[in-house]
Design a protein around this motif. Structure first.
Motif, PDB file in Angstrom:
ATOM      1  N   GLU A 397      -2.337  -8.731 -16.569  1.00 43.12           N
ATOM      2  CA  GLU A 397      -3.371  -7.843 -16.285  1.00 43.12           C
ATOM      3  C   GLU A 397      -2.674  -6.963 -14.850  1.00 43.12           C
ATOM      4  O   GLU A 397      -3.025  -6.739 -14.340  1.00 43.12           O
ATOM      5  N   SER A 398      -1.244  -6.470 -15.508  1.00 47.42           N
ATOM      6  CA  SER A 398      -0.326  -5.457 -14.582  1.00 47.42           C
ATOM      7  C   SER A 398       0.295  -4.318 -15.279  1.00 47.42           C
ATOM      8  O   SER A 398      -0.337  -3.633 -16.584  1.00 47.42           O
ATOM      9  N   LEU A 399      -0.095  -3.442 -14.779  1.00 48.26           N
ATOM     10  CA  LEU A 399      -0.381  -2.515 -14.469  1.00 48.26           C
ATOM     11  C   LEU A 399       1.177  -1.259 -14.060  1.00 48.26           C
ATOM     12  O   LEU A 399       1.485  -1.047 -13.389  1.00 48.26           O
ATOM     13  N   LEU A 400       2.117  -0.640 -15.178  1.00 45.99           N
ATOM     14  CA  LEU A 400       3.409   0.210 -14.545  1.00 45.99           C
ATOM     15  C   LEU A 400       2.848   1.901 -14.601  1.00 45.99           C
ATOM     16  O   LEU A 400       2.063   2.101 -15.069  1.00 45.99           O
ATOM     17  N   THR A 401       3.625   2.373 -13.604  1.00 46.88           N
ATOM     18  CA  THR A 401       2.941   4.144 -13.513  1.00 46.88           C
ATOM     19  C   THR A 401       4.740   4.334 -13.040  1.00 46.88           C
ATOM     20  O   THR A 401       4.967   4.060 -12.768  1.00 46.88           O
ATOM     21  N   GLY A 402       4.883   5.987 -13.717  1.00 48.23           N
ATOM     22  CA  GLY A 402       5.263   6.413 -13.335  1.00 48.23           C
ATOM     23  C   GLY A 402       5.009   8.051 -13.247  1.00 48.23           C
ATOM     24  O   GLY A 402       3.748   8.802 -13.215  1.00 48.23           O
ATOM     25  N   GLY A 403       5.508   8.783 -12.182  1.00 54.44           N
ATOM     26  CA  GLY A 403       5.387   9.481 -11.540  1.00 54.44           C
ATOM     27  C   GLY A 403       6.454  10.901 -11.445  1.00 54.44           C
ATOM     28  O   GLY A 403       7.716  10.616 -12.052  1.00 54.44           O
ATOM     29  N   GLU A 404       6.185  11.815 -10.699  1.00 53.54           N
ATOM     30  CA  GLU A 404       6.957  13.038 -10.644  1.00 53.54           C
ATOM     31  C   GLU A 404       7.641  13.046  -9.243  1.00 53.54           C
ATOM     32  O   GLU A 404       8.300  13.870  -8.938  1.00 53.54           O
ATOM     33  N   ASP A 405       7.443  11.501  -8.610  1.00 54.81           N
ATOM     34  CA  ASP A 405       8.277  11.182  -8.033  1.00 54.81           C
ATOM     35  C   ASP A 405       9.330  10.687  -8.029  1.00 54.81           C
ATOM     36  O   ASP A 405      10.257   9.808  -6.951  1.00 54.81           O
ATOM     37  N   ALA A 406       9.656  10.415  -9.505  1.00 60.46           N
ATOM     38  CA  ALA A 406      10.545   9.756  -9.567  1.00 60.46           C
ATOM     39  C   ALA A 406      10.508   7.903  -9.778  1.00 60.46           C
ATOM     40  O   ALA A 406      12.126   7.125  -9.846  1.00 60.46           O
ATOM     41  N   GLN A 407       9.528   7.530  -9.231  1.00 60.43           N
ATOM     42  CA  GLN A 407       9.928   6.359  -9.127  1.00 60.43           C
ATOM     43  C   GLN A 407       8.668   5.809  -9.952  1.00 60.43           C
ATOM     44  O   GLN A 407       7.632   6.138 -10.811  1.00 60.43           O
ATOM     45  N   LEU A 408       9.269   4.535 -11.113  1.00 57.78           N
ATOM     46  CA  LEU A 408       8.727   3.074 -11.118  1.00 57.78           C
ATOM     47  C   LEU A 408       7.848   1.862 -10.919  1.00 57.78           C
ATOM     48  O   LEU A 408       8.754   1.504 -10.280  1.00 57.78           O
ATOM     49  N   LEU A 409       6.269   2.104 -10.991  1.00 55.03           N
ATOM     50  CA  LEU A 409       6.145   0.775 -10.475  1.00 55.03           C
ATOM     51  C   LEU A 409       5.379  -0.325 -11.131  1.00 55.03           C
ATOM     52  O   LEU A 409       4.652   0.723 -11.819  1.00 55.03           O
ATOM     53  N   LEU A 410       5.441  -0.672 -10.160  1.00 56.32           N
ATOM     54  CA  LEU A 410       4.701  -2.415 -11.033  1.00 56.32           C
ATOM     55  C   LEU A 410       3.588  -2.702 -10.542  1.00 56.32           C
ATOM     56  O   LEU A 410       3.854  -3.406  -9.145  1.00 56.32           O
ATOM     57  N   TRP A 411       2.797  -2.771 -10.858  1.00 55.31           N
ATOM     58  CA  TRP A 411       0.927  -3.351  -9.799  1.00 55.31           C
ATOM     59  C   TRP A 411       1.222  -4.669 -10.764  1.00 55.31           C
ATOM     60  O   TRP A 411      -0.203  -5.057 -11.304  1.00 55.31           O
ATOM     61  N   LYS A 412       0.483  -5.674  -9.652  1.00 57.80           N
ATOM     62  CA  LYS A 412      -0.474  -6.964 -10.421  1.00 57.80           C
ATOM     63  C   LYS A 412      -1.125  -6.972  -9.293  1.00 57.80           C
ATOM     64  O   LYS A 412      -1.133  -6.813  -8.430  1.00 57.80           O
ATOM     65  N   PRO A 413      -2.250  -7.825 -10.521  1.00 55.88           N
ATOM     66  CA  PRO A 413      -3.593  -8.381  -9.263  1.00 55.88           C
ATOM     67  C   PRO A 413      -3.196  -9.171  -7.991  1.00 55.88           C
ATOM     68  O   PRO A 413      -2.631 -10.041  -7.823  1.00 55.88           O
ATOM     69  N   GLY A 414      -3.321  -8.702  -6.914  1.00 54.16           N
ATOM     70  CA  GLY A 414      -3.312  -9.246  -5.101  1.00 54.16           C
ATOM     71  C   GLY A 414      -1.626  -9.627  -4.706  1.00 54.16           C
ATOM     72  O   GLY A 414      -1.539 -10.537  -4.124  1.00 54.16           O
ATOM     73  N   ALA A 415      -1.123  -8.726  -5.650  1.00 48.45           N
ATOM     74  CA  ALA A 415       0.529  -8.780  -4.932  1.00 48.45           C
ATOM     75  C   ALA A 415       0.966  -8.435  -3.794  1.00 48.45           C
ATOM     76  O   ALA A 415       0.795  -7.564  -2.895  1.00 48.45           O
ATOM     77  N   VAL A 416       1.889  -8.932  -3.174  1.00 46.40           N
ATOM     78  CA  VAL A 416       2.589  -8.296  -1.620  1.00 46.40           C
ATOM     79  C   VAL A 416       4.232  -8.072  -2.719  1.00 46.40           C
ATOM     80  O   VAL A 416       4.877  -8.641  -2.775  1.00 46.40           O
ATOM     81  N   GLU A 417       4.564  -6.336  -2.153  1.00 45.71           N
ATOM     82  CA  GLU A 417       5.716  -6.076  -2.476  1.00 45.71           C
ATOM     83  C   GLU A 417       6.955  -6.718  -1.879  1.00 45.71           C
ATOM     84  O   GLU A 417       6.663  -7.028  -0.753  1.00 45.71           O
TER      85      GLU A 417
END
Length: 448
Positions: A397-417
């Motif tokens: 149940e996770s989401l990976l996102t990438g954008g024009e800021d050159a960042q690759l992020l991993l999102w998970k429910p209730g995660a703490v970075e």
């Protein structure tokens, strides 16, 4: 309604039925058994009502739980910043070969490179720079977690083995002369690769290759099996094979048409199952619904269309929803909804969601129904510029996102970075210019 309100409603419902039908029952009942069995009738009706209500509540809870999880996604990881900032144009993850084994993330970048990361830690592993043109996508093989495909504008689709030490492709699929590939996909059986071309003069093609034995003939070049050339008359911007039926393919174009093919047929005319009209240039598309019998698409002017292919042979209309401008239909805070990125079908909830965002990096998650679109939640504090790509993982149940800021992020429910702090917005010149062609005329479908 709460459970207490449901119980009260059930009692009233049962009593009302008993009162209405009491005279009829009393006439039939010569032995005056009505009052004897009245409590049993009330209990039976109440039980039926509660079962019905609890079933509906269970369905609602499943969908609501998924929506709550999506709205509760938080940043779990960020990748290390690269030395050469670049737009992250497409993301795909490998399927684990066996439970507990590592997974990979492949990212196509605007500097014509393909980067590979560890799925859980987002640790950078390697980079491939052998492409001769702009990348138009990245896809892992379904049956081999180390094999990844990429297509480029110079008319080739290349296959790489991320576990090998070589930086050269293990297989190259070459197109016809003058082919400029801007979209591609791999069938769920990994047997067929298909790429869509930019319009050159009057020609637009869907080109097909046999992908069998890709790791057995390193560095060999494969010629096409054939091509479709009559179904689109402009750039083919998106291709997507069916998730479970390897013979089904959907394609979208700047001509506004979304075509569904059965590539097992002998020729293009017989293969074309349906042509749907989005009334604008197609930017993204995919499959959804039970057994993935629905097709959806987004347009470059932020429109949304949704069709049900199961209705093709019925009298029911195949269009489930058609919104000309999603930005006017979805109420979103934080500068509103400015663009759409794509869609994801959540199998557990049996529901289609759209992903959109803002130029400042906020991510909007949108729920789809035949009644319209509604905002589920907004993910903030991650990106600082436009989102270009994402990849949903149903396993965790996770989401990976990438954008024009050159960042690759991993999102998970209730995660703490547990990673780096947010980077400032990067003003990067991308070599990829977004194709936007809004058509003022409506194109008629050749089929229902």
């Amino acid at each position: 309604l709460s459970l207490q309100q449901d119980v009260i409603a059930g009692f009233l419902y049962a009593i009302l039925i008993l009162v209405v039908f009491h005279p009829v029952v009393d006439l039939i009942d010569n032995f005056n058994l009505t009052y004897k069995y009245a409590p049993l009738i009330i209990i039976t009706l109440l039980a039926f009502h509660l079962l019905q209500v609890s079933g509906e509540a269970g369905e609602m809870t499943a969908v609501e739980k998924v929506e709550e999880q999506l709205a509760g996604l938080r940043i779990a990881r960020r990748c290390e910043p690269s030395q050469e900032p670049t737009y992250l144009l497409d993301i795909h993850t490998s399927t684990a070969a066996q439970p507990g084994s590592g997974r990979f993330v492949a990212v196509s970048c605007s500097n014509e490179s393909l980067r590979v990361y560890d799925r859980e830690t987002l640790r950078f592993l390697r980079e491939y720079r052998g492409h001769a043109g702009t990348l138009s996508g990245v896809r892992f093989a379904h049956t081999c977690d180390s094999v990844v495909f990429s297509a480029c504008s110079q008319g080739t689709v290349e296959c790489w083995d991320v576990r090998s030490g070589t930086r050269k492709p293990v297989q190259v699929f070459s197109g016809y002369p003058s082919n400029v590939f801007i979209s591609f996909d791999v069938s769920c059986s990994d047997l067929i690769v298909c790429a869509g071309t930019e319009k050159v003069e009057k020609d637009t093609f869907l080109v097909f290759w046999d992908a069998r034995g890709i790791t057995d003939c390193a560095s060999a070049t494969k010629e096409p099996l054939g091509a479709y050339s009559e179904s689109h008359n402009d750039d083919i911007t998106k291709i997507c094979f069916h998730p479970i039926e390897p013979n089904l393919l959907v394609s979208g174009s700047t001509d506004g048409l979304v075509n569904v093919f059965d590539i097992n047929k002998d020729n293009e005319d017989d293969a074309l199952i349906s042509t749907c009209n989005s009334d604008s240039s197609v930017s993204s598309l995919g499959w959804s619904g039970e057994d993935y019998k629905q097709v959806y698409c987004m347009t470059h002017d932020e429109g949304f269309c949704w069709w049900d292919m199961a209705r093709l042979d019925t009298e029911e209309p195949i269009t489930l929803l058609h919104i000309l401008d999603v930005r006017e239909s979805v109420c979103a805070e934080n500068h509103g909804l400015q663009y759409l990125v794509g869609g994801l079908y959540h199998e557990k909830a049996g529901k289609l969601f759209l992903v959109g965002g803002t130029s400042t990096g906020d991510i909007h998650l949108i729920s789809c129904s035949t009644d319209g679109l509604s905002l589920v939640g907004t993910l903030c504090g991650g990106h600082s510029a436009t989102i270009r790509s994402f990849c949903w993982s149903p396993t965790d149940e996770s989401l990976l996102t990438g954008g024009e800021d050159a960042q690759l992020l991993l999102w998970k429910p209730g995660a703490v970075e547990r990673s780096l702090t947010k980077k400032a917005s990067l003003k990067i010149s991308s070599s990829l210019q977004k194709r936007v062609r809004v058509h003022s005329t409506s194109l008629k479908s050749r089929k229902k």
